[in-house]
Enzyme design. Structure first.
Site, short mmCIF file in Angstrom:
data_model
loop_
_atom_site.label_atom_id
_atom_site.label_comp_id
_atom_site.label_asym_id
_atom_site.label_seq_id
_atom_site.Cartn_x
_atom_site.Cartn_y
_atom_site.Cartn_z
N LYS A 617 -79.60 -16.14 24.99
CA LYS A 617 -80.63 -15.65 24.08
C LYS A 617 -81.65 -14.81 24.86
CE LYS A 617 -79.33 -17.63 20.22
NZ LYS A 617 -80.22 -18.49 19.44
N ASP A 749 -83.61 -35.04 23.20
CA ASP A 749 -83.59 -33.95 22.24
C ASP A 749 -82.66 -34.30 21.07
OD1 ASP A 749 -84.44 -31.08 21.80
OD2 ASP A 749 -82.26 -30.83 21.70
N GLU A 778 -87.05 -37.35 20.11
CA GLU A 778 -87.52 -36.15 19.44
C GLU A 778 -86.72 -36.01 18.15
OE1 GLU A 778 -87.43 -31.56 18.80
OE2 GLU A 778 -85.77 -32.85 19.39
N LYS A 889 -89.56 -20.57 25.23
CA LYS A 889 -88.17 -21.03 25.35
C LYS A 889 -87.25 -19.90 25.84
CE LYS A 889 -87.77 -22.50 21.12
NZ LYS A 889 -87.11 -23.07 19.90
N TYR A 890 -87.69 -18.65 25.66
CA TYR A 890 -86.83 -17.52 25.97
C TYR A 890 -87.40 -16.59 27.04
CZ TYR A 890 -85.27 -19.26 21.48
OH TYR A 890 -84.86 -20.08 20.47
#
Length: 1022
Positions: A617, A749, A778, A889-890
């Protein structure tokens, strides 16, 4: 006699009866009721002469001749002739009134008629209350008409008959004739129904024509009539026939479904002939002797359900007929009650429903549809297991019930060093004194520790245990009849009341002698009665006996597991950051003082493993990354390794160990993310292809959480043939690997997308080796799954706090978490934001909104957390989404943590107060108080000893100042409404006194949108 279908003829037009009778027979009807058959006085209820027929019949001769001829006309058609008679009145000027003599009297003789009186009464003589010959008089007339050919009579005029008169009329008639006698009951007071019961009537009439299909009175009328005789449904009145065929069909179906017969005007069948034929057929098909009627639905329900039962007592019913009426003419509706078995409102155990033609009952009724379902008795289930008395006599008579805490089938969760209160209902038959002990042990131990439990009243008992080590424990309760305690108690009560206790002392001495307590017995032998009572009721004697006696038939509750965890499982302040945004692990070390100084004690990293390149990504979750885009850390696994490896750009395993050690020196504990997912480049895809499910084309489906798509990761298949148990063990070994590296906290997660049996096994296995390991779930999912994850072993869980943004939502949610059974096993972790969630509230609320959410999270739960950037009020979002613009996150993010407008000082203050005040170490114990402004929430948390309370007021408005009067909980210390408390403003460091229950607060978002006070009763502090 078959169920009657009666054609009611009022219009005697013409004299050709044959086609009219043939038409009635063709419709399936079996009786013709002619009214007025006898000579009347311009009123259908006033018979002038019982000996003269109505000239309109077109048949000459005497009344007997006319009846005989009409009966002869009916017979070939299979019809019976029914005649109307009115029993309680006659035309005052008719021949029959003169014949009856003093059996009747005229009540109204004035030319002026009372307008409130029934019209026919003004021109009638009515039966006298003391007319003892009325039964024989009427019977003679009825028998004469029956002998001439009348098959049935519709008996009207029951209102004024003397009590018992109808019963005598029926009995006298029955002695001479077998004709049918049907009582006209519409409009008759229901209290009169009881007089009709047992009178021998063949039928009564139900007020079906006046019912709308909903009103409750009709079911009550049917139930009342069922105790008298079979009910005949009056389909319609001749003078007010339903206007259209649809209404006629519905009226007909209501009557067929709810009663045992039909009474319909001659002209009713026009246009609905087939429906009338079907109705008469259905009447014969469902010939159920209705003895009781129960309504199963309310009057406002779109579908009415009535149960017709074959017994007056529903408990004795063997058959039933359920009537379902869809009162909605425009829409279909579901059957609203259970038919298999019958809804318990019916009171009968029936089932196996079938329509009259044998078909199953549909789930839904079409618009306006009326259905009938036959039900039969359902045999009860009999237990084939034997129940020997020899087993029962060995069971304890003592009951232990409603034990708390417990999470049936799982362990409750508690913190080491904090006493665990255990309560239970303990009772037995009779008045004997009971005793109980709380027993507990550590896993692996065989010997129980014991402590006595004390009664609280009303059969409730309490005890306490104090585990001293982290790990799995078990407790149970043992209770028994205290024989000596009962003897001692009786002695004490009788002695105080002045009752002679000589025999009671002897009983106690005999009991002690059986225990072998000779020395004590010798003392009692030398003591007088008063001294003996003192000795027998002394505490030392009770202790001696308790150590000696054998408990007879004690009751022991099944063991309950307790997972005792270290304090950080309930109280911790988390800070989340991406190490790569700071550089390497060594760069993170340089930032440890900043995190520590804000008061956080857990530093949490998202995955630190190698990141795959396939489908990597790019920034803002694009599918086309730039060459230098680092990818999402959740795309775990590359050529360099998988879940047990470290991304080379972050450092080496030795660098990580130095970071863990450095964090520990700063009072911080490292928490790692455990995300069970793989990049397509993960070594497991090459080494263990059998752990992944492949599609028909050989590819592996990428992960999805609609509407989100994760093209850069794939999921393992826990139940693939080659994955059981190898995959499970490999995942467990990942956790053990990092535990060996010094990590004792794991944020998991999306655990709700993995099998619960895996988590239960894995967490138990890891904790068996490392009891101090903490797992945070989570799991933003359904409550049942969130709570189940807690039961199977997760110490903490993310929550819905993120989306609870007003006063009512917060209060309701905390009550759910603290006052229901989940309080025993579920610990909420209030994260104010995460890399995945940029809450809408924070996107538009400015600095004040961040302070509001921080204050709520930090003071409501013992566990709270922030994701890096919260302290500088980062809120830029992707349009219309709860996601950050330029998400970390990216990409790596650099921040100025000293930027103007930051809330570092406020976060630091909140964490300092959390450490200082034990009341803030848990979500448990929160209490909400009245604040007379919907934008202001006031709540308190008492200290463990109850001596003081932390009181918090929070505004939910980040844009405007809010003021509120609120109630100070003086009653918590039993202070009067004008009492006083000492107050310390913990955020502003000043002190003052509040006098009186109602105080006032102003919360300004430009300053501080919350307040935190410590309050104590006036003069309570040293």
């Amino acid at each position: 006699m078959r169920t009657p279908g009666i054609c009611h003829v009022e219009d005697f037009h013409g004299t050709d009866w044959r086609p009219r009778l043939a038409r009635a027979a063709d419709l399936g009807l079996d009786h013709v009721c002619l009214n007025p058959f006898l000579t009347r006085r311009n009123d259908p209820l006033l018979i002038s002469d019982l000996a003269k027929p109505n000239p309109g019949l077109g048949i000459g001769g005497s009344i007997e001749d006319v009846v005989r001829e009409m009966a002869a006309l009916c017979k070939p058609q299979g019809l019976g002739l029914c005649l109307d008679v009115v029993l309680d009145r006659l035309a005052f000027d008719g021949a029959s009134a003169h014949e009856a003599g003093d059996l009747f009297e005229r009540r109204y003789q004035s030319d002026v008629v009372d307008p409130r009186a029934e019209g026919s009464i003004a021109h009638a003589v009515t039966v006298r209350p003391d007319a003892d010959r009325i039964a024989s008089w009427w019977a003679s007339h009825l028998v004469r008409l029956a002998d001439a050919g009348a098959a049935a009579f519709r008996l009207q005029g029951l209102d004024l008959l003397p009590a018992g008169a109808l019963r005598e009329i029926v009995a006298a008639t029955r002695r001479e004739s077998a004709c049918a006698l049907w009582a006209w009951t519409p409009g008759l007071a229901w209290a009169k129904h009881s007089e009709l019961a047992g009178a021998g009537l063949d039928g009564v009439f139900a007020s079906t024509a006046w019912w709308d299909g909903r009103a409750a009175w009709y079911g009550e009328e049917l139930d009342s009539l069922a105790r008298v005789a079979p009910a005949i449904g009056v389909v319609a009145e001749a003078r007010s026939l339903p206007a259209d065929t649809a209404a006629r069909r519905r009226a007909l179906r209501l009557a067929v479904a709810t009663t045992d017969g039909l009474f319909l005007p001659e002209d009713f069948a026009a246009g609905v002939e087939d429906e009338v034929r079907r109705a008469t057929t259905d009447l014969q098909r469902h010939r159920l002797p209705t003895k009781c009627v129960r309504r199963l639905t309310g009057s406002s329900a779109p579908v009415t359900a009535l149960a017709r039962l074959d017994a007056a007592d529903p408990r004795q019913a063997q058959r039933g007929l359920v009537v379902l009426i869809n009162n909605d003419l425009a829409a279909d509706h579901a059957v609203p009650v259970s038919l298999d078995p019958l809804d318990p409102v019916g009171g009968a155990v029936l089932g196996e429903p079938r329509l009259l033609d044998g078909r199953p009952v549909p789930d839904r009724l079409q618009p306006g549809e009326v259905l009938m379902a036959e039900l039969a008795a359902v045999d009860p289930v009999k237990d084939d297991e034997s129940h020997p008395a020899s087993a029962a006599v060995t069971r304890s008579p003592v009951v232990i019930d409603r034990v708390v805490p417990q999470a049936p089938g799982f362990a409750v969760r508690r913190i080491v060093g904090r006493p665990i209160a255990v309560e239970a209902d303990i009772f037995a038959d009779g008045h004997d004194v009971l005793a109980a002990e709380l027993l507990w042990r550590e896993a692996g131990e065989s010997e129980w520790r014991r402590s006595p439990m004390a009664p609280l009243g009303n059969d409730r008992w309490r005890g306490s245990m104090m585990p001293r080590r982290v790990g799995r424990h078990f407790f149970t309760i043992e209770a028994w009849r205290d024989e000596f305690g009962s003897l001692s108690h009786a002695l004490e009560v009788k002695s105080h009341a002045g009752v002679d206790v000589t025999v009671d002392i002897a009983d106690a001495v005999a009991y002690l002698r059986r225990l072998g307590l000779g020395e004590l017995v010798a003392k009692l032998d030398r003591a007088d009665a008063a001294a003996a009572v003192r000795l027998l009721t002394a505490a030392d004697t009770h202790h001696l006996v308790a150590a000696t006696e054998v408990r007879h038939l004690p009751c022991r509750h099944p063991e309950i597991a307790v997972e005792v965890e270290r304090p950080q499982a309930e109280f911790a302040s988390w800070y989340e950051l991406f190490p790569r945004s700071l550089g390497t692990f060594n760069d993170v070390v340089a930032h440890l003082p900043r995190v520590r100084d804000m008061g956080f004690d857990v530093l949490y990293f998202p995955p630190i493993h190698p990141i795959g390149t396939t489908n990597r990504k790019g920034r803002n979750n694009t599918l086309k990354p730039a060459p230098d885009d680092p990818g999402s850390p959740y795309a775990i696994g590359a050529r360099d390794g998988g879940h047990d490896a470290i991304h080379a750009a972050l450092g080496t395993p030795e660098d990580f160990r130095r970071l863990v050690a450095a964090a520990r020196e700063h009072g911080l504990e490292i928490a790692l993310d455990f995300a069970i997912q793989c990049s397509p480049d993960h070594p497991w895809l090459r080494q263990h292809p059998e752990w992944f499910r492949r599609r028909a084309d050989g590819s592996i489906r990428f992960a999805e959480n609609p509407p989100k798509k994760y093209e850069d990761i794939v999921n393992v298949d826990f139940y693939a043939e080659g994955a059981m148990p190898e995959l499970w063990v490999a995942l467990r070994d990942v956790v053990l690997h990092w535990a060996d590296e010094g990590v004792r906290i794991f944020r998991v997660d999306n655990p709700h997308t993995k099998p619960l049996p895996f988590w239960e096994w894995m967490i138990a296995d890891v904790r068996g080796r490392h009891p101090d390991v903490i797992f945070l779930a989570e799991a933003f999912t359904r409550p049942a799954m969130m709570y189940r994850l807690a039961k199977v072993g997760f110490s903490q869980s993310y929550t819905y706090f993120t989306w609870r943004n007003n006063k009512g939502e917060i209060a309701d949610y905390l009550r759910e978490l603290t006052t229901t059974d989940v309080a025993d096993y579920y610990r909420p972790h209030f994260f104010v934001n995460t890399p995945d969630i940029n809450p809408y509230f924070l996107q538009s609320s400015g600095r004040a909104g961040f302070l509001i959410r921080a204050a709520l999270a930090a003071t409501l739960s013992g566990l709270w957390g922030v994701y890096s950037g919260f302290e500088v009020c980062e809120a830029a979002a992707l349009p219309g989404r709860e996601e950050y613009l330029d998400s970390e996150k990216y990409e790596a993010r650099r921040r100025d943590f000293n930027a103007p407008g930051n809330i570092v000082a406020e976060i630091t203050a909140l964490n300092r107060l959390r450490r200082l005040h034990p009341a803030l170490h848990s979500h448990l114990g929160v209490r909400f108080y009245n604040a007379f402004n919907d934008q202001v929430l006031v709540y308190g948390k008492p200290s463990p000893d109850g001596a003081e309370m932390i009181l918090v007021a929070v505004s939910f408005d980040p844009h405007h100042a809010q003021e509120a009067s609120f109630e100070v909980p003086l009653w918590e210390w039993r202070l009067p409404d004008n009492g006083a408390v000492e107050v310390e403003d913990l955020m502003r460091n000043n002190r003052f006194v509040w006098q009186g229950k109602v105080q006032h607060v102003r919360l300004d978002p430009a300053d501080l949108p919350f307040a935190i006070w410590r309050i104590t009763p006036m003069g309570a502090r040293p």
